[in-house]
Design a protein around this motif. Sequence first.
Motif, mmCIF file in Angstrom:
data_model
loop_
_atom_site.group_PDB
_atom_site.id
_atom_site.type_symbol
_atom_site.label_atom_id
_atom_site.label_comp_id
_atom_site.label_asym_id
_atom_site.label_seq_id
_atom_site.Cartn_x
_atom_site.Cartn_y
_atom_site.Cartn_z
ATOM 1 N N PHE A 95 0.814 -1.212 0.000
ATOM 2 C CA PHE A 95 0.000 0.000 0.000
ATOM 3 C C PHE A 95 0.852 1.269 0.000
ATOM 4 N N TYR A 96 1.999 1.226 0.658
ATOM 5 C CA TYR A 96 2.903 2.382 0.658
ATOM 6 C C TYR A 96 3.375 2.682 -0.763
ATOM 7 N N THR A 97 3.755 1.644 -1.486
ATOM 8 C CA THR A 97 4.222 1.829 -2.859
ATOM 9 C C THR A 97 3.088 2.288 -3.761
ATOM 10 N N ILE A 98 1.929 1.703 -3.596
ATOM 11 C CA ILE A 98 0.779 2.135 -4.400
ATOM 12 C C ILE A 98 0.466 3.606 -4.128
ATOM 13 N N GLY A 99 0.585 4.021 -2.877
ATOM 14 C CA GLY A 99 0.362 5.422 -2.526
ATOM 15 C C GLY A 99 1.353 6.345 -3.202
ATOM 16 N N LEU A 158 7.741 -3.844 -4.209
ATOM 17 C CA LEU A 158 6.629 -4.719 -4.610
ATOM 18 C C LEU A 158 7.098 -6.153 -4.816
ATOM 19 N N MET A 159 8.278 -6.330 -5.406
ATOM 20 C CA MET A 159 8.781 -7.696 -5.613
ATOM 21 C C MET A 159 9.062 -8.379 -4.282
ATOM 22 N N ALA A 160 9.676 -7.638 -3.336
ATOM 23 C CA ALA A 160 9.966 -8.229 -2.026
ATOM 24 C C ALA A 160 8.680 -8.554 -1.274
ATOM 25 N N ALA A 161 7.672 -7.723 -1.438
ATOM 26 C CA ALA A 161 6.421 -7.931 -0.701
ATOM 27 C C ALA A 161 5.555 -9.014 -1.332
ATOM 28 N N ILE A 162 5.400 -8.966 -2.646
ATOM 29 C CA ILE A 162 4.425 -9.841 -3.312
ATOM 30 C C ILE A 162 5.042 -11.170 -3.745
ATOM 31 N N TRP A 163 6.171 -11.134 -4.416
ATOM 32 C CA TRP A 163 6.724 -12.371 -4.977
ATOM 33 C C TRP A 163 7.660 -13.085 -4.020
ATOM 34 N N LEU A 209 12.815 -7.249 4.106
ATOM 35 C CA LEU A 209 13.392 -6.675 2.897
ATOM 36 C C LEU A 209 12.449 -5.644 2.281
ATOM 37 N N ALA A 210 11.157 -5.912 2.324
ATOM 38 C CA ALA A 210 10.174 -4.962 1.799
ATOM 39 C C ALA A 210 10.209 -3.655 2.585
ATOM 40 N N LEU A 239 11.989 2.107 3.048
ATOM 41 C CA LEU A 239 12.831 3.196 3.547
ATOM 42 C C LEU A 239 13.682 3.796 2.430
ATOM 43 N N LEU A 240 14.266 2.942 1.609
ATOM 44 C CA LEU A 240 15.061 3.433 0.484
ATOM 45 C C LEU A 240 14.184 4.161 -0.531
ATOM 46 N N GLN A 241 12.982 3.668 -0.711
ATOM 47 C CA GLN A 241 12.009 4.321 -1.592
ATOM 48 C C GLN A 241 11.683 5.715 -1.070
ATOM 49 N N PHE A 242 11.493 5.827 0.238
ATOM 50 C CA PHE A 242 11.213 7.123 0.847
ATOM 51 C C PHE A 242 12.366 8.091 0.614
#
Length: 133
Positions: free
Chosen positions: A41-45, A86-91, A97-98, A103-106
């Motif tokens: 959800f963070y990434t989708i946001g 998304l890859m770490a979270a979903i796949w 790791l997600a 944090l790196l995304q932020f």
Amino acid sequence: MDKLKKVLSGNDDDNTDREGIMAEGSALIALPHGLVIFATFYTIGNVLSLASTCFLMGPINQLKKMFAPTRLIATLLMLLFMALTLMAAIWWKKSVLAVIFCLLQFLALVWYSISYIPYARTAIKNAFSACMG
């Protein structure tokens, strides 16, 4: 105006709704896959926030500005960390790791965002180097 005064003074009686929402969000993380849900959800946001600027500037102008030489690296890192989150979270189903990728995304999104403020990157680099040495 009275409502604003109550909120600013801390005497707002309607805080129970917000406290309930925050408690539900905290409880969501306690679920078995709560961190994965949070990262998704963070990434989708973040994707939606980028899409909202497309509405303001237009998609072509947005893409031109995103991939301008001054912010190309920031854009690529931001998109890379979104994809890795998304890859770490979903796949991969690796919640820790997600969260690290979140944090790196932020950080990448902050660096990308300040690229729109003239001389902001230079000021932050100078402040960081002054603190370090």
